[in-house]
Design an enzyme around this catalytic site. Structure first.
Site, PDB file in Angstrom:
ATOM      1  N   GLY A  13     -12.795   8.900  50.952  1.00 46.31           N
ATOM      2  CA  GLY A  13     -14.215   9.297  50.958  1.00 46.31           C
ATOM      3  C   GLY A  13     -14.601   9.948  52.276  1.00 46.31           C
ATOM      4  N   TYR A  14     -15.871  10.267  52.382  1.00 43.65           N
ATOM      5  CA  TYR A  14     -16.370  11.040  53.529  1.00 43.65           C
ATOM      6  C   TYR A  14     -16.107  10.314  54.860  1.00 43.65           C
ATOM      7  CZ  TYR A  14     -20.018  13.309  56.437  1.00 43.65           C
ATOM      8  OH  TYR A  14     -20.719  13.947  57.428  1.00 43.65           O
ATOM      9  N   ASN A  38     -15.156   8.952  43.796  1.00 42.39           N
ATOM     10  CA  ASN A  38     -16.032   9.953  44.426  1.00 42.39           C
ATOM     11  C   ASN A  38     -15.289  10.740  45.490  1.00 42.39           C
ATOM     12  OD1 ASN A  38     -18.542  11.259  44.758  1.00 42.39           O
ATOM     13  ND2 ASN A  38     -19.042   9.978  46.528  1.00 42.39           N
ATOM     14  N   ASP A  61      -8.297   0.251  42.246  1.00 38.33           N
ATOM     15  CA  ASP A  61      -9.701  -0.136  42.245  1.00 38.33           C
ATOM     16  C   ASP A  61      -9.883  -1.360  43.147  1.00 38.33           C
ATOM     17  OD1 ASP A  61     -12.137   0.408  39.986  1.00 38.33           O
ATOM     18  OD2 ASP A  61     -12.264  -1.401  41.224  1.00 38.33           O
ATOM     19  N   SER A 128     -25.232  -0.586  56.323  1.00 44.02           N
ATOM     20  CA  SER A 128     -26.096   0.598  56.315  1.00 44.02           C
ATOM     21  C   SER A 128     -27.440   0.266  56.940  1.00 44.02           C
ATOM     22  CB  SER A 128     -26.303   1.025  54.861  1.00 44.02           C
ATOM     23  OG  SER A 128     -27.318   1.984  54.762  1.00 44.02           O
ATOM     24  N   TYR A 156     -29.042  -0.787  45.972  1.00 46.14           N
ATOM     25  CA  TYR A 156     -27.896  -0.453  46.823  1.00 46.14           C
ATOM     26  C   TYR A 156     -27.970  -1.233  48.142  1.00 46.14           C
ATOM     27  CZ  TYR A 156     -25.393   2.150  50.418  1.00 46.14           C
ATOM     28  OH  TYR A 156     -24.608   2.487  51.489  1.00 46.14           O
ATOM     29  N   LYS A 160     -25.533  -4.243  49.941  1.00 48.96           N
ATOM     30  CA  LYS A 160     -24.977  -4.206  51.312  1.00 48.96           C
ATOM     31  C   LYS A 160     -25.348  -5.475  52.072  1.00 48.96           C
ATOM     32  CE  LYS A 160     -22.700  -0.477  51.293  1.00 48.96           C
ATOM     33  NZ  LYS A 160     -21.280  -0.399  51.600  1.00 48.96           N
ATOM     34  N   ASN A 197     -27.790   7.951  59.516  1.00 42.19           N
ATOM     35  CA  ASN A 197     -27.473   9.036  58.565  1.00 42.19           C
ATOM     36  C   ASN A 197     -26.274   9.875  59.033  1.00 42.19           C
ATOM     37  OD1 ASN A 197     -30.213   8.119  57.945  1.00 42.19           O
ATOM     38  ND2 ASN A 197     -30.237   9.798  56.483  1.00 42.19           N
ATOM     39  N   ARG A 311     -40.446  11.123  48.015  1.00 37.87           N
ATOM     40  CA  ARG A 311     -39.473  10.487  47.116  1.00 37.87           C
ATOM     41  C   ARG A 311     -39.736   8.984  47.135  1.00 37.87           C
ATOM     42  NH1 ARG A 311     -33.199  11.465  48.522  1.00 37.87           N
ATOM     43  NH2 ARG A 311     -33.813  10.255  50.345  1.00 37.87           N
TER      44      ARG A 311
END
Ligand code: NAD
Ligand code: WQD
Length: 366
Positions: A13-14, A38, A61, A128, A156, A160, A197, A311
Site C-alpha cells: 500500500g501507499y 487496494n 489476508d 490515525s 473507521y 483504529k 494527512n 462534507r
C-alpha cells in the site's frame, strides 16, 4: 548482515511501500504480507528499482492466522512487525461497519495471536489522527497533543482506537504474565503512530499512491484534476472559522512518515517503553485553498474548483503537535508542502495509469 527483519503488513500500500523502502535502505530485511485489496504487486518491482533490494512478498489476508503462522515459521528471523493492513475509507466504513471491524480489528487480533505464538514482541501500528475526532471541542487542544482525549466520530476511526486498546491490553498482559515468572517482560513493546494527512510521492517518480477505485483524499483528487481525469475539485465548505474559510489539515510528506516508522521501531528496540502513542505530523496547518494554490504552482496553471457544502463528519482543524515525537524519537518532518506537491506531480505525470504500466523509461535507463 541485516540489522533486523521486519514483517510489514499492508506493505504494497501507499505508506507501507515507502516504509518497506526505508527499512531496506536502513539495512533491515523486509517481508511483506498484503492481499492486494487496494494495491498492486508492481510495487515490489518499484521498490527494487529504487534501492536494489527486493522484499519477500506473500499475498495473504491479514485475518488468516494460519497463513500468518506459516510466514513467521518460514522467516524465523522476523523480530518486529509494522502493521499497515487495513480498510481506510471513512465514508464506506459507516456503510459496511462489520467488514471494517472484521479486517481492521479482527485482522489485528489474528496478527497479535500469531506474533505471540512465534514470540515476536515489537509492533508498530498505523493509527490515525482521526482517533481524536473534533479536538476543537476542548480548549487549547489545537495543535493536537497525544494527551488530547480521543473520540473518533466515524466507524473507521473507532476501529483504529479499538485496535489501540487491543494492542495496549495485549502488551500489558504479556508484560504482567512475564513478571509472574520472574522475567521483566520488557521485550513486549508497541508504538501507536497517529498520522495526520500523508502526502507526496518518491522524488524519483517511481513510487507513489495508486489507490484502486475512486480516490477520496484531497491530493490524489487534485492530481486527477491536473492530469485531466477529473473536471474540477469540489471544495467541501468555505464557511469554516479559518483564514480563508476552508478546513485546516497537517499534510506530511510520506517520506518523512516512513522515516517516523523506522525511528519508532528503533526506539522500541532500544528503550523498551511498553506502549507509547506518538503523533506524526509537521505541526503546520494548511487550508484546502492553500493546497490548491501550492499544487497549482507546481503544475504551472490554475486548477479549477467549485465550493460546495461541507462534507459530513469533517472537522475544522486537524493539526498535530509533534513535540513528543520530536523530543523522544528525535524525529522531525523535514520536507515541505511544496516538496510533497512537486513529488506528487512528478509521480502523476510519469505514471498516469499508476502501477498499471511499466516504470518511467528515464528511470529504467538511468
Ligand atoms: P493503503 O490502502 O494504500 O494500504 C493498505 C494496504 O492494506 C493495501 O495494500 C491493502 O491491499 C492492504 N489490505 C487491506 N485489507 C487487507 C487484508 N484483509 N489483508 C491483507 N492486506 C490488506 O492505505 P495507506 O494510506 O497506505 O494506509 C496504511 C495504513 O495507515 C492503514 O492502516 C490506514 O488506516 C493508516 N492511515 C492512513 C492514512 C492516510 O490518510 N492514508 C492516515 C492515517 C492512518
Ligand atoms: C482533506 C481536506 C476535506 C476532498 C482522511 C481521514 C483520516 C486520514 C486522512 C486515515 C478536508 C477537503 C477533500 C475533496 C475537499 N486517513 N476536501 N474536497 O478528511 O482530513 O482525513 O484522510 O486515517 O482518517 O478522515 O482527508 O484528504 O479527505 O480531506 O475539499 O474532494 O480536504 O474537506 O478538509 P481528511 P481528505
Amino acid at each position: 548482515m541485516a540489522v533486523g527483519s521486519v514483517l510489514v503488513t499492508g506493505g504494497t500500500g501507499y505508506i507501507g511501500s515507502f516504509t518497506a523502502l526505508a527499512l531496506l535502505e536502513a539495512g533491515y530485511e523486509v517481508v511483506i504480507v498484503d492481499n492486494l485489496y487496494n494495491s498492486s504487486k508492481e510495487v515490489i518491482n518499484r521498490i527494487e528499482l529504487i534501492c536494489g533490494k527486493r522484499p519477500a512478498f506473500y499475498e495473504i489476508d491479514i485475518t488468516d492466522e494460519a497463513a500468518l503462522n506459516k510466514v513467521f515459521t518460514e522467516h524465523p528471523d522476523i523480530d518486529n512487525v509494522i502493521h499497515f493492513a487495513a480498510l481506510k475509507a471513512v465514508g464506506e466504513s459507516g456503510e459496511i461497519p462489520l467488514e471494517y471491524y472484521r479486517v481492521n480489528v479482527g485482522g489485528s487480533i489474528s496478527l497479535l495471536r500469531s506474533m505471540t505464538k512465534h514470540n515476536v514482541t515489537n509492533i508498530v501500528f498505523s493509527s490515525s489522527a482521526t482517533v481524536y475526532g473534533d479536538a476543537t471541542r476542548f480548549p487549547n487542544m489545537i495543535p493536537i497533543p497525544e494527551h488530547c482525549p480521543i473520540g473518533p466520530t466515524n466507524t473507521y476511526g473507532r476501529t483504529k482506537s479499538t485496535v489501540e486498546s487491543v494492542i495496549t491490553d495485549c502488551i500489558e498482559a504479556q508484560r504482567n504474565n512475564a513478571k509472574k515468572t520472574g522475567e521483566s517482560g520488557e521485550q513486549w513493546n508497541a508504538a501507536l503512530l497517529r498520522y495526520f494527512n500523508p502526502a507526496g510521492a518518491h522524488p524519483s517518480g517511481v513510487l507513489g499512491e495508486d489507490p484502486l477505485g475512486v480516490p477520496y483524499n484531497l491530493l490524489p483528487l487534485l492530481a486527477q484534476v491536473a492530469i485531466g481525469k477529473r473536471e474540477k475539485l469540489l471544495v467541501f465548505g468555505d464557511d469554516y472559522a479559518s483564514k480563508d474559510g476552508t478546513a485546516i489539515r497537517d499534510y506530511i510528506h510520506v517520506l518523512d512518515l516512513a522515516k517516523g516508522h523506522l525511528v519508532a521501531l528503533n526506539y522500541l528496540r532500544d528503550h523498551h517503553p511498553g506502549v507509547k502513542a506518538w503523533n506524526l505530523g509537521t505541526g503546520k496547518g494548511s487550508t484546502v485553498f492553500d493546497m490548491i494554490k501550492a499544487f497549482s504552482k507546481v503544475v504551472g496553471r490554475d486548477l479549477p474548483y467549485q465550493v460546495v457544502e461541507r462534507r459530513q463528519g469533517d472537522v475544522l482543524d486537524l493539526t498535530a503537535n509533534p513535540s513528543l515525537a520530536n523530543q523522544e524519537l528525535k524525529w522531525k518532518a523535514e520536507l515541505t508542502l511544496e516538496d510533497a506537491c512537486a513529488d506528487l506531480w512528478r509521480w502523476t505525470e510519469n505514471n498516469p495509469e499508476g502501477y498499471n504500466q511499466d516504470p518511467p523509461k528515464e528511470f529504467v535507463d538511468a
